[in-house]
Design an enzyme around this catalytic site. Structure first.
Site: not given
Ligand code: BG6
Length: 497
Positions: A46, A183, A221, A245
């Site tokens: 945008r 990923h 994490e 994942h």
């Protein structure tokens, strides 16, 4: 060989993903001479900008994201192939302008009408953008050109919405035009799980219920939810990580040898694994699934961090979990009776992903009078990240006149053999899509099967909101119940130092 000529069109090119991952991945591909000479990346968003404005924006942080190997001339060459167009993604007439722009690029740059659309946008827009692209004929392939669409997760937020999304996309696209990215499939060490298992003759005979006691998959994490509070509130640790994942890791770890490395052969084997996982009954959810949410705490480096509930975009009374653990079993010949323990969470003590395969104990009767120093059972650890590598722990005689046994490690580190090759994980995936190879992408079935596995847990969790949140302090290993999940089976989570 370089990929065929094409234009990669990124919806949401002003966002983080483009700057942090996609453009750096194109840089690495260009450096490795895997991008075709006739290539353009057309950014759509945008923001009001021209091509130069976009190139400057992408150039601002490229050095940081590419790292030490950055070379100015590689970037200059790529930069010249970046273009930008302002678009309102919900406005039909803008797609007519997009058609014109793409025809012009084909004429000027020889990109031959091959288009790779990358949806780096919120999932609520996937179907709408696909409809608009379909309306102006941009998804129509001929014998001479191809049209492919990469979409990022989340693919729905439960089984029903995933099915609805797949059905909607199929109105405009054939399944083989849709590339669903996870990923984790782009990570070298994840792909190496298959090489480790199937290229080494001594592994496969041991890879089954006769020799393996259990498997632990950890994606820990130390980071919190960062700027993604609003997204994470809707998702939670389970939706964010497990059906995608962690099940990718489980699929590669547990699959039967595929007949080839082709997309359909791999997909069939992964799907067979997912089919064999026994969904938890509502009663089992109470004992085999654990959820947690972090409160304020101190990280190992001394940093004081705030509670999840105090993060931006998060409800101060939020019931969203930032930790999830599951015990799963598989109903098949190879794995019957072997528990697979999965856990993932934010703000845990350390940041690492690994799979620990615990072998059954050898009958050590002959050593029963022997002094045994911390003898751990034999274990293979696949370190997915960081410090990528494979470790095997074994019992060994401690040198000396008496018979003493201790645990030793054999350790293979990627870096020692292959150096430190910087990559974002997106290189292989983007290159494969340009070549039309969907092996490392997810098929609609695989996505739906992933949701089926966690759906019973999501249902129970939403019916019974937790009373005790937050139930672990930031900087710890998660809620106590996660430890009990294994302790009740006489086992412990492997801890890294
Ligand atoms: C993403 C999740 O898909 O994966 C994030 O949305 C998570 O919450 C990330 O942090 C983890 O990826 P990696 O590559 O750092 O293990």
């Amino acid at each position: 060989p370089p990929a065929p000529p094409n234009v990669m069109i990124i919806f949401g090119a002003g966002g983080d993903l483009t700057k942090r991952k996609l453009v750096p991945a194109l840089y690495h591909l260009s450096n490795a001479r895997l991008l075709p000479e006739s290539f353009v990346m057309l950014g759509l968003d945008r923001l009001d900008m021209d091509d130069d404005g976009f190139r400057n924006l992408m150039g601002e942080q490229i050095r940081d994201h590419v790292g030490e190997v950055f070379e100015e001339d590689v970037w200059t060459k790529l930069c010249e192939r970046l273009q930008y167009m302002k678009i309102d993604m919900l406005s039909g007439p803008d797609y007519e302008l997009l058609c014109e722009r793409l025809s012009r690029i084909d004429a000027e740059r020889g990109t031959e009408g091959n288009y790779l659309f990358y949806m780096a946008i919120p999932p609520s827009l996937f179907s709408k953008v696909a409809d608009h692209l379909g309306d102006v004929g941009l998804l129509h392939e001929t014998e001479d050109d191809w049209r492919r669409v990469i979409i990022e997760k989340p693919f729905g937020r439960d089984l029903d919405s995933a099915i609805a999304l797949n059905n909607h996309l199929h109105k405009n696209l054939d399944e083989d035009q849709i590339y669903r990215i996870d990923h984790y499939l782009g990570k070298e060490t994840v792909q190496n799980i298959m090489v480790f298992r199937f290229a080494n003759g001594f592994i496969e005979p041991l890879w089954n219920r006769h020799h393996i006691d259990h498997v632990q998959i950890t994606v820990a994490e130390s980071v919190g939810v960062e700027h993604r509070g609003a997204y994470y509130e809707e998702a939670g640790a389970m939706r964010d990580m497990i059906p995608n994942h962690l099940l990718v890791l489980l699929g590669f770890l547990a699959m039967e040898p595929p007949n080839s490395f082709e997309a359909h052969a791999m997909r069939d084997e992964v799907n067979k694994v997912l089919d064999a996982i026994t969904p938890l009954t509502p009663e089992q959810v109470l004992t085999h699934a654990v959820r947690g949410q972090y409160g304020a705490g101190t990280m190992p480096n001394g940093e004081q961090v705030m509670a999840y509930r105090a993060s931006n975009g998060v409800d101060p009374n939020s019931h969203t979990e930032t930790f999830a653990a599951l015990k799963l079993g598989m109903d098949n010949w190879r794995w019957a009776g072997v528990p697979f323990y999965l856990r993932t969470g934010k703000r845990l003590t350390a940041q690492y992903t690994e799979i620990a395969i615990q072998f059954k104990k050898a009958p050590t009767i002959m050593f029963q009078d022997t002094e045994v120093d911390e003898l751990e059972p034999d274990m293979v650890v696949l370190r997915i990240q960081p410090n990528e590598g494979i470790q095997m722990s074994l019992g060994a005689k401690i040198p000396g006149p008496t018979m003493r046994i201790g645990t030793v490690n054999m350790d293979f580190c990627y870096e020692d053999y292959f150096g430190n090759k910087p990559a974002t994980g997106y290189e292989t995936l983007i290159y494969d899509c340009m070549k039309g190879d969907a092996t490392l992408y997810k098929h609609a079935d695989t996505v739906e099967k992933g949701w089926e596995i966690v759906q019973s847990v999501l249902d129970v969790w939403s019916a019974l909101p937790p009373r005790e949140f937050p139930n672990y302090a930031a900087g710890t290993w998660g809620p106590a119940a996660a430890g009990n999940l294994l302790r009740e089976d006489g086992r412990l989570w492997r801890r890294i130092q």
